[in-house]
Design a protein around this motif. Structure first.
Motif, PDB file in Angstrom:
ATOM      1  N   PRO A 148      18.914  -3.292  -2.943  1.00 39.36           N
ATOM      2  CA  PRO A 148      17.695  -3.814  -3.589  1.00 39.36           C
ATOM      3  C   PRO A 148      16.539  -4.530  -2.945  1.00 39.36           C
ATOM      4  O   PRO A 148      15.122  -4.483  -3.002  1.00 39.36           O
ATOM      5  N   SER A 149      17.134  -5.542  -2.010  1.00 37.72           N
ATOM      6  CA  SER A 149      16.219  -6.406  -1.391  1.00 37.72           C
ATOM      7  C   SER A 149      15.365  -5.720  -0.418  1.00 37.72           C
ATOM      8  O   SER A 149      14.045  -6.007   0.065  1.00 37.72           O
ATOM      9  N   GLN A 150      15.689  -4.796   0.317  1.00 39.87           N
ATOM     10  CA  GLN A 150      15.382  -3.755   1.345  1.00 39.87           C
ATOM     11  C   GLN A 150      14.198  -3.293   0.674  1.00 39.87           C
ATOM     12  O   GLN A 150      13.031  -2.813   1.149  1.00 39.87           O
ATOM     13  N   VAL A 151      14.383  -2.543  -0.483  1.00 44.16           N
ATOM     14  CA  VAL A 151      13.273  -1.577  -1.319  1.00 44.16           C
ATOM     15  C   VAL A 151      12.222  -2.439  -1.686  1.00 44.16           C
ATOM     16  O   VAL A 151      11.286  -1.984  -1.416  1.00 44.16           O
ATOM     17  N   LYS A 152      12.454  -3.688  -2.098  1.00 39.47           N
ATOM     18  CA  LYS A 152      11.437  -4.481  -2.475  1.00 39.47           C
ATOM     19  C   LYS A 152      10.537  -4.818  -1.283  1.00 39.47           C
ATOM     20  O   LYS A 152       9.448  -4.867  -1.226  1.00 39.47           O
ATOM     21  N   MET A 153      11.326  -5.171  -0.068  1.00 43.20           N
ATOM     22  CA  MET A 153      10.687  -5.688   1.252  1.00 43.20           C
ATOM     23  C   MET A 153       9.589  -4.598   1.718  1.00 43.20           C
ATOM     24  O   MET A 153       8.643  -4.826   1.924  1.00 43.20           O
ATOM     25  N   LEU A 154      10.321  -3.158   1.745  1.00 38.39           N
ATOM     26  CA  LEU A 154       9.468  -2.226   2.261  1.00 38.39           C
ATOM     27  C   LEU A 154       8.032  -1.900   1.105  1.00 38.39           C
ATOM     28  O   LEU A 154       6.965  -1.593   1.741  1.00 38.39           O
ATOM     29  N   MET A 155       8.487  -2.245  -0.349  1.00 41.26           N
ATOM     30  CA  MET A 155       7.091  -2.005  -0.843  1.00 41.26           C
ATOM     31  C   MET A 155       6.148  -3.072  -0.954  1.00 41.26           C
ATOM     32  O   MET A 155       4.972  -2.735  -1.013  1.00 41.26           O
ATOM     33  N   ASN A 156       6.626  -4.215  -0.910  1.00 39.50           N
ATOM     34  CA  ASN A 156       5.703  -5.272  -0.956  1.00 39.50           C
ATOM     35  C   ASN A 156       4.923  -5.462   0.423  1.00 39.50           C
ATOM     36  O   ASN A 156       3.808  -5.574   0.422  1.00 39.50           O
ATOM     37  N   ASP A 157       5.687  -5.136   1.617  1.00 41.20           N
ATOM     38  CA  ASP A 157       4.857  -4.870   2.843  1.00 41.20           C
ATOM     39  C   ASP A 157       4.259  -3.461   3.210  1.00 41.20           C
ATOM     40  O   ASP A 157       3.738  -3.361   4.141  1.00 41.20           O
ATOM     41  N   GLN A 158       4.475  -2.739   2.035  1.00 40.55           N
ATOM     42  CA  GLN A 158       3.353  -1.411   2.100  1.00 40.55           C
ATOM     43  C   GLN A 158       4.036  -0.572   3.216  1.00 40.55           C
ATOM     44  O   GLN A 158       3.032   0.084   3.637  1.00 40.55           O
ATOM     45  N   ARG A 159       5.032  -0.423   3.560  1.00 41.20           N
ATOM     46  CA  ARG A 159       5.928   0.332   4.627  1.00 41.20           C
ATOM     47  C   ARG A 159       6.090   1.577   4.025  1.00 41.20           C
ATOM     48  O   ARG A 159       5.876   2.446   4.742  1.00 41.20           O
ATOM     49  N   VAL A 160       6.471   1.583   2.795  1.00 51.20           N
ATOM     50  CA  VAL A 160       6.692   2.684   1.989  1.00 51.20           C
ATOM     51  C   VAL A 160       5.535   2.542   0.881  1.00 51.20           C
ATOM     52  O   VAL A 160       5.613   1.832  -0.009  1.00 51.20           O
TER      53      VAL A 160
END
Length: 182
Positions: A148-160
């Protein structure tokens, strides 16, 4: 034969061997030709190391993953019935490409199924809330493959990120893994 090679061949046949030797020397390391191509913005590669969950892939799925991750592959089309793992395979490969620093972003494209009486504009709320139902398959697969922490990081950083195909006119996606679903 590339255009450059054809031109070089023509130079030889015109008796212009001195110019040809000079060009060959530059390309062989005797001097580099200046890159005059236009600069295209590319987002930096991801710095974090993704922890992608291993799944029990079938032999055919493994060969598809190998094909998608091959550096010579530019486009892959997958056709299959519902439930044949098309989306999770695409998301898995996108995450692997991000992890291996082969691109800087992952873009999910989805078709909008709208009724004749309502369009996206008729839905209440902000644009993010309107897009949420279309992005649900992507979020499900991300949660299945990453902590979950990596999903949140990717979404917040707009990588995904993602969008409905109807609203992509004029978009430019550079150095981006694109997954078009359905």
């Amino acid at each position: 034969m590339s255009k450059h090679n054809k031109n070089n061949k023509n130079n030889r046949s015109n008796g212009n061997s001195e110019d040809f030797k000079k060009k060959d020397n530059q390309q062989a390391g005797g001097g580099r030709k200046e890159d005059t191509s236009e600069y295209v913005y590319q987002r930096d590669k991801i710095k974090e190391d993704l922890t992608i969950r291993k799944l029990n892939w079938t032999e055919k799925q493994l060969s598809l993953i190998s094909l998608i991750l091959d550096k010579e592959t530019k486009v892959v089309f997958i056709k299959g019935p519902a439930g044949s793992s098309k989306t999770i395979l695409g998301v898995y490969c996108g995450l692997m490409i991000l992890k291996d620093k082969k691109c800087g972003e992952f873009f999910y494209i989805r078709s909008a199924i709208e009724s004749a009486s309502k369009s996206l504009g008729a839905l209440p709320g902000e644009i993010d809330l309107k897009m949420q139902p279309y992005m649900a398959p992507l979020e499900d697969k991300l949660n299945e493959l990453l902590p979950p922490s990596q999903v949140k990081m990717l979404m917040n950083d707009q990588r995904v990120k993602g969008n409905v195909i109807n609203y992509l006119r004029g978009s430019s996606l550079h150095n981006t893994y694109c997954l078009s679903d359905e």
